[in-house]
Scaffold this motif. Structure first.
Motif, PDB file in Angstrom:
ATOM      1  N   HIS A 126     -10.593  54.578  -1.872  1.00 23.72           N
ATOM      2  CA  HIS A 126      -9.358  55.441  -2.495  1.00 23.72           C
ATOM      3  C   HIS A 126      -9.451  56.123  -1.196  1.00 23.72           C
ATOM      4  O   HIS A 126     -10.940  56.453  -0.944  1.00 23.72           O
ATOM      5  CB  HIS A 126      -9.880  56.015  -3.741  1.00 23.72           C
ATOM      6  CG  HIS A 126      -9.175  58.039  -3.761  1.00 23.72           C
ATOM      7  ND1 HIS A 126      -9.506  58.919  -3.301  1.00 23.72           N
ATOM      8  CD2 HIS A 126      -8.266  57.928  -4.400  1.00 23.72           C
ATOM      9  CE1 HIS A 126      -8.872  59.643  -3.485  1.00 23.72           C
ATOM     10  NE2 HIS A 126      -7.616  58.835  -4.148  1.00 23.72           N
ATOM     11  N   GLY A 127      -8.338  56.952  -0.614  1.00 28.92           N
ATOM     12  CA  GLY A 127      -8.424  57.333   0.293  1.00 28.92           C
ATOM     13  C   GLY A 127      -7.379  57.128   1.224  1.00 28.92           C
ATOM     14  O   GLY A 127      -6.245  55.941   1.098  1.00 28.92           O
ATOM     15  N   GLU A 128      -7.049  58.581   2.408  1.00 31.96           N
ATOM     16  CA  GLU A 128      -5.879  58.388   2.755  1.00 31.96           C
ATOM     17  C   GLU A 128      -4.311  58.713   1.953  1.00 31.96           C
ATOM     18  O   GLU A 128      -3.055  57.969   1.651  1.00 31.96           O
ATOM     19  CB  GLU A 128      -5.130  57.415   3.594  1.00 31.96           C
ATOM     20  CG  GLU A 128      -5.968  56.705   4.847  1.00 31.96           C
ATOM     21  CD  GLU A 128      -6.587  57.545   5.728  1.00 31.96           C
ATOM     22  OE1 GLU A 128      -5.228  58.173   5.926  1.00 31.96           O
ATOM     23  OE2 GLU A 128      -8.069  57.751   6.399  1.00 31.96           O
ATOM     24  N   GLY A 129      -4.367  59.295   0.906  1.00 31.89           N
ATOM     25  CA  GLY A 129      -3.603  59.667  -0.406  1.00 31.89           C
ATOM     26  C   GLY A 129      -3.194  58.725  -1.418  1.00 31.89           C
ATOM     27  O   GLY A 129      -2.213  58.732  -1.585  1.00 31.89           O
ATOM     28  N   ALA A 130      -3.764  57.545  -1.730  1.00 35.35           N
ATOM     29  CA  ALA A 130      -3.484  56.232  -1.879  1.00 35.35           C
ATOM     30  C   ALA A 130      -5.007  55.465  -3.051  1.00 35.35           C
ATOM     31  O   ALA A 130      -6.105  55.648  -1.850  1.00 35.35           O
ATOM     32  CB  ALA A 130      -2.934  55.015  -1.091  1.00 35.35           C
ATOM     33  N   PHE A 131      -4.564  54.719  -3.407  1.00 32.34           N
ATOM     34  CA  PHE A 131      -6.020  53.886  -4.100  1.00 32.34           C
ATOM     35  C   PHE A 131      -4.824  52.212  -3.571  1.00 32.34           C
ATOM     36  O   PHE A 131      -4.408  52.157  -3.253  1.00 32.34           O
ATOM     37  CB  PHE A 131      -5.300  53.488  -5.608  1.00 32.34           C
ATOM     38  CG  PHE A 131      -6.033  54.872  -6.777  1.00 32.34           C
ATOM     39  CD1 PHE A 131      -7.298  54.989  -6.824  1.00 32.34           C
ATOM     40  CD2 PHE A 131      -5.067  56.090  -7.065  1.00 32.34           C
ATOM     41  CE1 PHE A 131      -8.408  55.705  -7.157  1.00 32.34           C
ATOM     42  CE2 PHE A 131      -5.784  57.126  -7.062  1.00 32.34           C
ATOM     43  CZ  PHE A 131      -7.462  56.864  -7.149  1.00 32.34           C
ATOM     44  N   TYR A 132      -6.315  51.568  -3.286  1.00 32.82           N
ATOM     45  CA  TYR A 132      -6.061  50.345  -2.612  1.00 32.82           C
ATOM     46  C   TYR A 132      -6.807  49.238  -3.147  1.00 32.82           C
ATOM     47  O   TYR A 132      -8.299  49.174  -3.916  1.00 32.82           O
ATOM     48  CB  TYR A 132      -6.452  50.108  -1.032  1.00 32.82           C
ATOM     49  CG  TYR A 132      -6.298  50.860  -0.502  1.00 32.82           C
ATOM     50  CD1 TYR A 132      -4.673  50.785   0.521  1.00 32.82           C
ATOM     51  CD2 TYR A 132      -6.712  52.441  -0.258  1.00 32.82           C
ATOM     52  CE1 TYR A 132      -4.253  51.432   1.368  1.00 32.82           C
ATOM     53  CE2 TYR A 132      -6.106  53.168   0.566  1.00 32.82           C
ATOM     54  CZ  TYR A 132      -4.591  53.086   1.796  1.00 32.82           C
ATOM     55  OH  TYR A 132      -4.061  54.086   2.418  1.00 32.82           O
TER      56      TYR A 132
END
Length: 172
Positions: A126-132
């Protein structure tokens, strides 16, 4: 369905994904890219300095002098180039609907539908405004937080941890 989202990717999403991917999955590859780019530049510079010791500047050397800096620059820009190619691919696909249920994840594209079991995920970030949500080293489901239509993005990480048994790692 506990969490649903309607995803329409933007160019910024893919650039953020390329940046995040380099942080979490490609540290060794990125270092290798930088080393090779520097070596290509040094080799081209050395060839330019010492061309007289070869007696003449052959066609092959001219080609190498032109191609080596270009190759080095391309290697440094590779993540951005890959992100832009993803933009073209996903523009053709259009929007994606994802539903995270009790036992599985349903991904509906305009041309196909895929169902993933929670055990299929390799790692979660999670980071950069998104979930990966990584399925393997190179393939991930990217879910921008703005795309949630049902469920709270803040609770999504805990839900994924519960279902997959993996911890959601934060990207700095």
């Amino acid at each position: 369905m506990r969490f649903t989202m309607h995803v329409e990717y933007e160019k910024a999403d893919f650039l953020a994904y390329a940046k995040a991917h380099n942080k979490v999955k490609n540290k060794k590859n990125r270092i290798l890219q930088i080393v090779l780019a520097v070596l290509c530049g040094l080799l081209a510079f050395g060839m330019l300095l010492f061309w007289r010791s070869f007696g003449y500047l052959s066609t092959e050397m001219v080609v190498l002098l032109v191609l080596l800096p270009i190759l080095g620059a391309e290697m440094l820009w590779l993540p951005r180039i890959l992100a832009l190619s993803m933009v073209k691919t996903y523009r053709k696909i259009g929007s994606i609907d994802m539903c995270f249920g009790e036992n599985e994840v349903s991904v509906q594209r305009a041309v196909e539908s895929t169902v993933y079991q929670y055990g299929a995920f390799d790692s979660l970030y999670h980071g950069e405004g998104a979930f990966y949500l990584y399925l393997n080293r190179q393939q991930a489901l990217v879910i921008p937080e703005r795309c949630f239509t049902q469920g709270d993005p803040a609770a999504f990480g805990a839900f994924l941890t519960e279902k997959t048994g993996l911890t959601v790692k934060e990207i700095n």
